[in-house]
Design a protein around this motif. Sequence first.
Motif, PDB file in Angstrom:
ATOM      1  N   ALA A  18       0.834  -1.201   0.000  1.00  8.44           N
ATOM      2  CA  ALA A  18       0.000   0.000   0.000  1.00  8.44           C
ATOM      3  C   ALA A  18       0.874   1.258   0.000  1.00  8.44           C
ATOM      4  O   ALA A  18       0.581   2.229  -0.706  1.00  8.44           O
ATOM      5  CB  ALA A  18      -0.952  -0.001   1.190  1.00  8.44           C
ATOM      6  N   THR A  19       1.953   1.238   0.758  1.00  2.07           N
ATOM      7  CA  THR A  19       2.884   2.373   0.765  1.00  2.07           C
ATOM      8  C   THR A  19       3.509   2.550  -0.619  1.00  2.07           C
ATOM      9  O   THR A  19       3.606   3.663  -1.139  1.00  2.07           O
ATOM     10  CB  THR A  19       3.976   2.166   1.832  1.00  2.07           C
ATOM     11  OG1 THR A  19       3.357   2.107   3.112  1.00  2.07           O
ATOM     12  CG2 THR A  19       5.000   3.276   1.812  1.00  2.07           C
ATOM     13  N   PHE A  20       3.932   1.451  -1.229  1.00  2.00           N
ATOM     14  CA  PHE A  20       4.514   1.489  -2.579  1.00  2.00           C
ATOM     15  C   PHE A  20       3.527   2.107  -3.572  1.00  2.00           C
ATOM     16  O   PHE A  20       3.854   3.043  -4.297  1.00  2.00           O
ATOM     17  CB  PHE A  20       4.901   0.070  -3.011  1.00  2.00           C
ATOM     18  CG  PHE A  20       5.361  -0.016  -4.438  1.00  2.00           C
ATOM     19  CD1 PHE A  20       6.687   0.212  -4.761  1.00  2.00           C
ATOM     20  CD2 PHE A  20       4.470  -0.323  -5.457  1.00  2.00           C
ATOM     21  CE1 PHE A  20       7.125   0.138  -6.080  1.00  2.00           C
ATOM     22  CE2 PHE A  20       4.887  -0.399  -6.777  1.00  2.00           C
ATOM     23  CZ  PHE A  20       6.217  -0.169  -7.088  1.00  2.00           C
ATOM     24  N   TYR A  21       2.303   1.563  -3.630  1.00  2.00           N
ATOM     25  CA  TYR A  21       1.324   2.050  -4.597  1.00  2.00           C
ATOM     26  C   TYR A  21       0.875   3.474  -4.294  1.00  2.00           C
ATOM     27  O   TYR A  21       0.594   4.245  -5.213  1.00  2.00           O
ATOM     28  CB  TYR A  21       0.139   1.083  -4.719  1.00  2.00           C
ATOM     29  CG  TYR A  21       0.481  -0.094  -5.596  1.00  2.00           C
ATOM     30  CD1 TYR A  21       0.414   0.007  -6.974  1.00  2.00           C
ATOM     31  CD2 TYR A  21       0.918  -1.302  -5.050  1.00  2.00           C
ATOM     32  CE1 TYR A  21       0.755  -1.064  -7.800  1.00  2.00           C
ATOM     33  CE2 TYR A  21       1.260  -2.370  -5.855  1.00  2.00           C
ATOM     34  CZ  TYR A  21       1.175  -2.247  -7.233  1.00  2.00           C
ATOM     35  OH  TYR A  21       1.525  -3.296  -8.040  1.00  2.00           O
ATOM     36  N   SER A  22       0.811   3.862  -3.035  1.00  2.00           N
ATOM     37  CA  SER A  22       0.505   5.258  -2.696  1.00  2.00           C
ATOM     38  C   SER A  22       1.538   6.181  -3.329  1.00  2.00           C
ATOM     39  O   SER A  22       1.200   7.247  -3.850  1.00  2.00           O
ATOM     40  CB  SER A  22       0.498   5.470  -1.181  1.00  2.00           C
ATOM     41  OG  SER A  22      -0.625   4.871  -0.601  1.00  2.00           O
ATOM     42  N   GLY A  26       0.314   8.402  -6.329  1.00  2.00           N
ATOM     43  CA  GLY A  26       0.132   9.751  -5.806  1.00  2.00           C
ATOM     44  C   GLY A  26      -1.154   9.926  -5.024  1.00  2.00           C
ATOM     45  O   GLY A  26      -1.679  11.031  -4.925  1.00  2.00           O
ATOM     46  N   THR A  27      -1.675   8.844  -4.461  1.00  2.14           N
ATOM     47  CA  THR A  27      -2.913   8.898  -3.690  1.00  2.14           C
ATOM     48  C   THR A  27      -2.903   7.791  -2.636  1.00  2.14           C
ATOM     49  O   THR A  27      -2.245   6.757  -2.818  1.00  2.14           O
ATOM     50  CB  THR A  27      -4.147   8.763  -4.602  1.00  2.14           C
ATOM     51  OG1 THR A  27      -5.323   8.992  -3.845  1.00  2.14           O
ATOM     52  CG2 THR A  27      -4.222   7.405  -5.261  1.00  2.14           C
ATOM     53  N   ALA A  28      -3.634   8.002  -1.565  1.00  5.86           N
ATOM     54  CA  ALA A  28      -3.739   6.998  -0.508  1.00  5.86           C
ATOM     55  C   ALA A  28      -4.823   5.979  -0.850  1.00  5.86           C
ATOM     56  O   ALA A  28      -5.729   6.249  -1.645  1.00  5.86           O
ATOM     57  CB  ALA A  28      -4.073   7.682   0.822  1.00  5.86           C
ATOM     58  N   ALA A  29      -4.728   4.815  -0.235  1.00 10.54           N
ATOM     59  CA  ALA A  29      -5.782   3.810  -0.366  1.00 10.54           C
ATOM     60  C   ALA A  29      -7.069   4.374   0.225  1.00 10.54           C
ATOM     61  O   ALA A  29      -7.039   5.081   1.234  1.00 10.54           O
ATOM     62  CB  ALA A  29      -5.378   2.532   0.368  1.00 10.54           C
ATOM     63  N   VAL A  30      -8.203   4.075  -0.398  1.00  6.65           N
ATOM     64  CA  VAL A  30      -9.492   4.527   0.136  1.00  6.65           C
ATOM     65  C   VAL A  30     -10.002   3.574   1.201  1.00  6.65           C
ATOM     66  O   VAL A  30     -10.907   3.907   1.962  1.00  6.65           O
ATOM     67  CB  VAL A  30     -10.556   4.708  -0.972  1.00  6.65           C
ATOM     68  CG1 VAL A  30     -10.141   5.811  -1.929  1.00  6.65           C
ATOM     69  CG2 VAL A  30     -10.832   3.408  -1.696  1.00  6.65           C
ATOM     70  N   GLU A  31      -9.414   2.398   1.235  1.00  6.42           N
ATOM     71  CA  GLU A  31      -9.783   1.379   2.213  1.00  6.42           C
ATOM     72  C   GLU A  31      -8.516   0.601   2.537  1.00  6.42           C
ATOM     73  O   GLU A  31      -7.763   0.244   1.642  1.00  6.42           O
ATOM     74  CB  GLU A  31     -10.831   0.451   1.579  1.00  6.42           C
ATOM     75  CG  GLU A  31     -11.284  -0.705   2.408  1.00  6.42           C
ATOM     76  CD  GLU A  31     -12.267  -1.577   1.634  1.00  6.42           C
ATOM     77  OE1 GLU A  31     -12.150  -2.810   1.762  1.00  6.42           O
ATOM     78  OE2 GLU A  31     -13.113  -1.037   0.898  1.00  6.42           O
ATOM     79  N   LEU A  38      -7.436  -0.895  -0.966  1.00  2.00           N
ATOM     80  CA  LEU A  38      -8.108  -0.595  -2.222  1.00  2.00           C
ATOM     81  C   LEU A  38      -7.775   0.819  -2.665  1.00  2.00           C
ATOM     82  O   LEU A  38      -7.883   1.769  -1.886  1.00  2.00           O
ATOM     83  CB  LEU A  38      -9.629  -0.732  -2.062  1.00  2.00           C
ATOM     84  CG  LEU A  38     -10.446  -0.525  -3.336  1.00  2.00           C
ATOM     85  CD1 LEU A  38     -10.237  -1.687  -4.308  1.00  2.00           C
ATOM     86  CD2 LEU A  38     -11.916  -0.381  -2.992  1.00  2.00           C
ATOM     87  N   PHE A  39      -7.373   0.938  -3.939  1.00  8.34           N
ATOM     88  CA  PHE A  39      -7.077   2.225  -4.563  1.00  8.34           C
ATOM     89  C   PHE A  39      -8.076   2.448  -5.694  1.00  8.34           C
ATOM     90  O   PHE A  39      -8.275   1.555  -6.527  1.00  8.34           O
ATOM     91  CB  PHE A  39      -5.667   2.246  -5.158  1.00  8.34           C
ATOM     92  CG  PHE A  39      -4.589   2.246  -4.136  1.00  8.34           C
ATOM     93  CD1 PHE A  39      -4.042   3.439  -3.675  1.00  8.34           C
ATOM     94  CD2 PHE A  39      -4.106   1.050  -3.610  1.00  8.34           C
ATOM     95  CE1 PHE A  39      -3.049   3.449  -2.716  1.00  8.34           C
ATOM     96  CE2 PHE A  39      -3.109   1.050  -2.649  1.00  8.34           C
ATOM     97  CZ  PHE A  39      -2.576   2.245  -2.205  1.00  8.34           C
ATOM     98  N   LEU A  40      -8.679   3.625  -5.749  1.00  7.27           N
ATOM     99  CA  LEU A  40      -9.542   3.990  -6.866  1.00  7.27           C
ATOM    100  C   LEU A  40      -8.670   4.610  -7.947  1.00  7.27           C
ATOM    101  O   LEU A  40      -7.859   5.495  -7.669  1.00  7.27           O
ATOM    102  CB  LEU A  40     -10.621   4.968  -6.409  1.00  7.27           C
ATOM    103  CG  LEU A  40     -11.569   4.426  -5.342  1.00  7.27           C
ATOM    104  CD1 LEU A  40     -12.613   5.477  -4.984  1.00  7.27           C
ATOM    105  CD2 LEU A  40     -12.229   3.127  -5.782  1.00  7.27           C
ATOM    106  N   ALA A  45     -12.507   2.194 -12.278  1.00  7.83           N
ATOM    107  CA  ALA A  45     -11.507   1.134 -12.094  1.00  7.83           C
ATOM    108  C   ALA A  45     -10.884   1.218 -10.698  1.00  7.83           C
ATOM    109  O   ALA A  45     -10.797   2.290 -10.107  1.00  7.83           O
ATOM    110  CB  ALA A  45     -10.415   1.254 -13.146  1.00  7.83           C
ATOM    111  N   ALA A  46     -10.452   0.068 -10.194  1.00  2.61           N
ATOM    112  CA  ALA A  46      -9.831   0.015  -8.870  1.00  2.61           C
ATOM    113  C   ALA A  46      -8.723  -1.029  -8.853  1.00  2.61           C
ATOM    114  O   ALA A  46      -8.712  -1.971  -9.654  1.00  2.61           O
ATOM    115  CB  ALA A  46     -10.874  -0.313  -7.811  1.00  2.61           C
ATOM    116  N   LEU A  47      -7.793  -0.838  -7.933  1.00  2.00           N
ATOM    117  CA  LEU A  47      -6.708  -1.788  -7.690  1.00  2.00           C
ATOM    118  C   LEU A  47      -6.820  -2.246  -6.249  1.00  2.00           C
ATOM    119  O   LEU A  47      -6.780  -1.434  -5.328  1.00  2.00           O
ATOM    120  CB  LEU A  47      -5.345  -1.123  -7.917  1.00  2.00           C
ATOM    121  CG  LEU A  47      -4.121  -1.948  -7.508  1.00  2.00           C
ATOM    122  CD1 LEU A  47      -3.990  -3.208  -8.371  1.00  2.00           C
ATOM    123  CD2 LEU A  47      -2.855  -1.099  -7.613  1.00  2.00           C
TER     124      LEU A  47
END
Length: 128
Positions: A18-22, A26-31, A38-40, A45-47
């Motif tokens: 989650a830290t890597f993908y944030s 350039g955005t935080a996980a929504v969940e 979960l990233f929107l 679309a979501a990851l």
Amino acid sequence: MFKPSTLLQYVRDVATSATFYSGILGTAAVEQSPGFALFLLGDGAALGLWQRDDVQPPVDAEGGAAELAMVVANPDEVRQLHDAWRALGVQIAQAPVTLEFGHTFVGVDPDGHRLRVYSRAEGMVARD
């Protein structure tokens, strides 16, 4: 009609991924919980990042067998993202190069999942 909207990546450590993908998105996980994040991504679309030990039914696949690809507007954006990802410490599997489909580079996440960034070659048209 079946319309896929979420890509799930099986990861060893949700917090690390989650830290890597944030960083790269350039955005935080929504969940986020210990076993899932979960990233929107926009346009519906979501990851999702799922703790691989908790996936049901169990999985035996490893990262690197597929790619998450992201298209950008032009080769300059490819190079800019490459430089930004390198500054974040992202492992680069392929430096920027022009291939048949366009200008591209490949980064790798902490679990070995390939992340391809590319701009379409001239004449290549997106089909929606």
